[in-house]
Design an enzyme around this catalytic site. Structure first.
Site, PDB file in Angstrom:
ATOM      1  N   GLY A  14      27.585  33.384  42.280  1.00 48.21           N
ATOM      2  CA  GLY A  14      26.810  34.413  42.976  1.00 48.21           C
ATOM      3  C   GLY A  14      26.841  35.715  42.195  1.00 48.21           C
ATOM      4  O   GLY A  14      26.930  35.718  40.958  1.00 48.21           O
ATOM      5  N   ASN A 100      36.432  31.761  54.224  1.00 54.60           N
ATOM      6  CA  ASN A 100      36.802  31.731  52.810  1.00 54.60           C
ATOM      7  C   ASN A 100      38.089  30.951  52.542  1.00 54.60           C
ATOM      8  O   ASN A 100      38.254  30.386  51.456  1.00 54.60           O
ATOM      9  CB  ASN A 100      36.877  33.157  52.256  1.00 54.60           C
ATOM     10  CG  ASN A 100      35.484  33.726  52.018  1.00 54.60           C
ATOM     11  OD1 ASN A 100      34.485  33.024  52.174  1.00 54.60           O
ATOM     12  ND2 ASN A 100      35.404  34.995  51.667  1.00 54.60           N
ATOM     13  N   ARG A 156      37.875  52.747  40.844  1.00 54.52           N
ATOM     14  CA  ARG A 156      37.174  53.661  41.779  1.00 54.52           C
ATOM     15  C   ARG A 156      37.911  55.001  41.857  1.00 54.52           C
ATOM     16  O   ARG A 156      37.291  56.069  41.786  1.00 54.52           O
ATOM     17  CB  ARG A 156      37.112  53.001  43.166  1.00 54.52           C
ATOM     18  CG  ARG A 156      36.133  51.852  43.186  1.00 54.52           C
ATOM     19  CD  ARG A 156      35.977  51.211  44.549  1.00 54.52           C
ATOM     20  NE  ARG A 156      34.937  50.192  44.488  1.00 54.52           N
ATOM     21  CZ  ARG A 156      34.990  49.010  45.095  1.00 54.52           C
ATOM     22  NH1 ARG A 156      36.035  48.686  45.839  1.00 54.52           N
ATOM     23  NH2 ARG A 156      33.996  48.157  44.975  1.00 54.52           N
ATOM     24  N   HIS A 180      44.351  44.942  49.368  1.00 57.19           N
ATOM     25  CA  HIS A 180      42.964  45.332  49.098  1.00 57.19           C
ATOM     26  C   HIS A 180      42.251  45.580  50.420  1.00 57.19           C
ATOM     27  O   HIS A 180      41.348  44.851  50.820  1.00 57.19           O
ATOM     28  CB  HIS A 180      42.286  44.211  48.300  1.00 57.19           C
ATOM     29  CG  HIS A 180      40.935  44.566  47.780  1.00 57.19           C
ATOM     30  ND1 HIS A 180      40.674  45.714  47.070  1.00 57.19           N
ATOM     31  CD2 HIS A 180      39.742  43.907  47.859  1.00 57.19           C
ATOM     32  CE1 HIS A 180      39.400  45.743  46.732  1.00 57.19           C
ATOM     33  NE2 HIS A 180      38.815  44.671  47.218  1.00 57.19           N
TER      34      HIS A 180
HETATM   35  N1  LIG Z   1      38.800  41.138  45.383  1.00 55.88           N
HETATM   36  C1  LIG Z   1      37.839  41.974  45.101  1.00 55.88           C
HETATM   37  O1  LIG Z   1      38.063  43.043  44.549  1.00 55.88           O
HETATM   38  C2  LIG Z   1      36.431  41.623  45.443  1.00 55.88           C
HETATM   39  C3  LIG Z   1      36.170  40.511  46.172  1.00 55.88           C
HETATM   40  N2  LIG Z   1      34.876  40.114  46.420  1.00 55.88           N
HETATM   41  C4  LIG Z   1      34.704  38.875  47.158  1.00 55.88           C
HETATM   42  O2  LIG Z   1      34.229  37.878  46.248  1.00 55.88           O
HETATM   43  C5  LIG Z   1      33.509  36.884  46.954  1.00 55.88           C
HETATM   44  C6  LIG Z   1      32.175  36.622  46.247  1.00 55.88           C
HETATM   45  O3  LIG Z   1      31.345  37.759  46.316  1.00 55.88           O
HETATM   46  P1  LIG Z   1      29.853  37.685  45.722  1.00 55.88           P
HETATM   47  O4  LIG Z   1      29.861  37.012  44.408  1.00 55.88           O
HETATM   48  O5  LIG Z   1      29.263  39.023  45.876  1.00 55.88           O
HETATM   49  O6  LIG Z   1      29.191  36.695  46.793  1.00 55.88           O
HETATM   50  P2  LIG Z   1      27.903  35.760  46.582  1.00 55.88           P
HETATM   51  O7  LIG Z   1      27.491  35.306  47.944  1.00 55.88           O
HETATM   52  O8  LIG Z   1      26.902  36.432  45.727  1.00 55.88           O
HETATM   53  O9  LIG Z   1      28.488  34.514  45.756  1.00 55.88           O
HETATM   54  C7  LIG Z   1      29.399  33.629  46.270  1.00 55.88           C
HETATM   55  C8  LIG Z   1      29.068  32.267  45.701  1.00 55.88           C
HETATM   56  O10 LIG Z   1      30.090  31.347  46.105  1.00 55.88           O
HETATM   57  C9  LIG Z   1      29.449  30.103  46.245  1.00 55.88           C
HETATM   58  N3  LIG Z   1      30.267  29.146  46.990  1.00 55.88           N
HETATM   59  C10 LIG Z   1      30.483  29.070  48.324  1.00 55.88           C
HETATM   60  N4  LIG Z   1      31.265  28.015  48.605  1.00 55.88           N
HETATM   61  C11 LIG Z   1      31.566  27.423  47.422  1.00 55.88           C
HETATM   62  C12 LIG Z   1      32.327  26.290  47.056  1.00 55.88           C
HETATM   63  N5  LIG Z   1      32.972  25.564  47.961  1.00 55.88           N
HETATM   64  N6  LIG Z   1      32.410  25.977  45.755  1.00 55.88           N
HETATM   65  C13 LIG Z   1      31.777  26.708  44.815  1.00 55.88           C
HETATM   66  N7  LIG Z   1      31.033  27.790  45.101  1.00 55.88           N
HETATM   67  C14 LIG Z   1      30.931  28.145  46.391  1.00 55.88           C
HETATM   68  C15 LIG Z   1      28.148  30.453  46.963  1.00 55.88           C
HETATM   69  O11 LIG Z   1      27.207  29.385  46.900  1.00 55.88           O
HETATM   70  C16 LIG Z   1      27.727  31.697  46.213  1.00 55.88           C
HETATM   71  O12 LIG Z   1      26.893  31.384  45.114  1.00 55.88           O
HETATM   72  C17 LIG Z   1      33.373  37.416  48.395  1.00 55.88           C
HETATM   73  O13 LIG Z   1      34.363  36.818  49.199  1.00 55.88           O
HETATM   74  C18 LIG Z   1      33.663  38.910  48.241  1.00 55.88           C
HETATM   75  O14 LIG Z   1      34.142  39.481  49.417  1.00 55.88           O
HETATM   76  C19 LIG Z   1      33.806  40.809  45.940  1.00 55.88           C
HETATM   77  C20 LIG Z   1      34.012  41.951  45.204  1.00 55.88           C
HETATM   78  C21 LIG Z   1      35.340  42.480  44.927  1.00 55.88           C
HETATM   79  O1  LIG Z   2      34.208  45.505  49.855  1.00 54.33           O
HETATM   80  C1  LIG Z   2      34.054  44.271  49.741  1.00 54.33           C
HETATM   81  O2  LIG Z   2      33.867  43.502  50.686  1.00 54.33           O
HETATM   82  C2  LIG Z   2      34.110  43.695  48.365  1.00 54.33           C
HETATM   83  C3  LIG Z   2      35.348  44.221  47.740  1.00 54.33           C
HETATM   84  O3  LIG Z   2      36.425  43.742  47.965  1.00 54.33           O
HETATM   85  C4  LIG Z   2      35.247  45.499  47.036  1.00 54.33           C
HETATM   86  O4  LIG Z   2      34.160  45.861  46.550  1.00 54.33           O
HETATM   87  O5  LIG Z   2      36.264  46.180  46.975  1.00 54.33           O
END
Ligand SMILES: NC(=O)C1=CN([C@@H]2O[C@H](COP(=O)(O)OP(=O)(O)OC[C@H]3O[C@@H](n4cnc5c(N)ncnc54)[C@H](O)[C@@H]3O)[C@@H](O)[C@H]2O)C=CC1
Ligand SMILES: O=C([O-])CC(=O)C(=O)O
Length: 313
Positions: A14, A100, A156, A180
């Protein structure tokens, strides 16, 4: 002697996964396998091909493929997990926990089977708890299971400090510890600009505002985007961590690590300053904290423990 390129798999193609793939390709850190669910196999192949075709323009020779078959990820050196749902305005990261956790667990079962020697970096939220889920499922040594939060939260924080002073971000140093979530702990006392403590440069009132904006920095982006969460800075953070490992850089950066007594916490994944190198987390740094800083960290750790308990017994 044959020199082998690293193999890096990214699960979840994604916003964050695909952006990370592009950044890793540009840095030529290894060949990349981008994995998503079978229903999205063609779009995943399309994203991989599109990135590959940027190579001649940008001058990288990285190989990249899209797939839904974990056999393609066999023997990966590094696996980055971004699979899962993202939050929308009005939601907290913790609201994602049940969905998740199932996704991270099923992904990690495949990682364990096909890439048993890999170093795994988890992004999926709520990331402290999801890193614990990954650790339980993978059953890998703790140095090879790493969560991403501190690089992004620190980025940030440093952005806001640089904006406040109208100085280069390159001269800003600092770090953010803890979970986080909205009670993460930016360490003001350990923050400086060009070696000068920020408390000498910015008023206490403005520092408080910067700390608060950092804590809700993810939510600020979620509210602006309207239908998803941040991905450019998260992907940049994953790329920095991957580079530290691939190049064995021995960087000192905050990541989510398994704690066994450090800072007084047992059996918990939490953001702490670490040494990141070729073996993953090579050391956790235990800093002396003031009573106020420790109280803030305790509060953040408690919030992480509560959400971790929902899905991990
Ligand atoms: N820890 C951090 O700092 C951050 C965490 N995140 C988290 O990262 C995750 C992804 O965010 P995005 O990429 O923006 O979401 P997104 O929705 O754009 O992409 C997620 C992808 O995971 C895929 N997916 C779902 N189930 C799956 C499986 N069983 N196997 C393989 N792929 C699977 C989906 O089809 C989708 O393409 C979210 O949970 C978000 O909250 C996002 C930004 C920062
Ligand atoms: O805010 C969210 O849900 C995604 C994330 O963890 C970040 O951008 O820090």
């Amino acid at each position: 002697m044959t020199i082998q390129r690293k193999k890096i798999s990214i699960v979840g193609a994604g916003f964050t996964g695909a952006t990370t793939a592009l950044l890793l390709a540009q840095k030529e850190l290894g060949d990349i396998v981008l994995i998503d669910i079978p229903q999205l196999e063609n779009p995943t192949k399309g994203k991989a091909l599109d990135i590959l075709e940027a190579g001649p323009v940008q001058g990288f020779d990285t190989q990249i493929m899209g797939t839904s078959n974990y056999e393609d990820a066999a023997n990966s050196d590094i696996v980055i997990i971004t699979a899962g749902i993202a939050r929308k305005p009005g939601m907290s990261r913790d609201d994602l926990v049940n969905t998740n956790a199932g996704i991270v667990k099923s992904v990690c079962e495949n990682v364990k089977k096909y890439a048993p020697d890999s170093i795994v970096i988890i992004l999926s939220n709520p990331v402290d708890a999801m890193t614990y889920t990954a650790y339980q499922t993978l059953d890998f040594p703790k140095n090879r299971v790493i969560g991403q939060s501190g690089v992004l939260d620190t980025a940030r924080y440093c952005t806001f400090i640089a904006q406040e002073l109208n100085v280069s971000v390159e001269d800003v140093r600092g770090f953010v510890m803890g979970g986080h979530g909205d009670d993460m702990v930016p360490l003001v006392r350990y923050s400086s600009v060009g070696g000068i403590p920020i408390e000498n440069l910015i008023s206490q009132e403005r520092i408080k505002a910067i700390v608060q904006r950092t804590r809700v920095g993810g939510g600020e982006i979620v509210n602006l985007l309207g239908n998803g969460s941040a991905y450019y800075a998260p992907a940049a953070s994953l790329a920095q961590m991957t580079e530290a490992i691939v190049k064995d850089k021995k960087r000192i950066i905050p990541v989510i690590a398994y704690l066994e007594g450090e800072y007084g916490y047992q059996d918990l994944f939490l953001g702490v300053p670490t040494l990141l190198g070729g073996n993953g987390i090579e050391k956790v740094f235990e800093l002396e904290l003031t009573a106020e800083e420790k109280a803030a960290l305790d509060e953040s750790a408690e919030a992480v423990r509560n959400v971790t308990k929902i899905v991990n017994v």
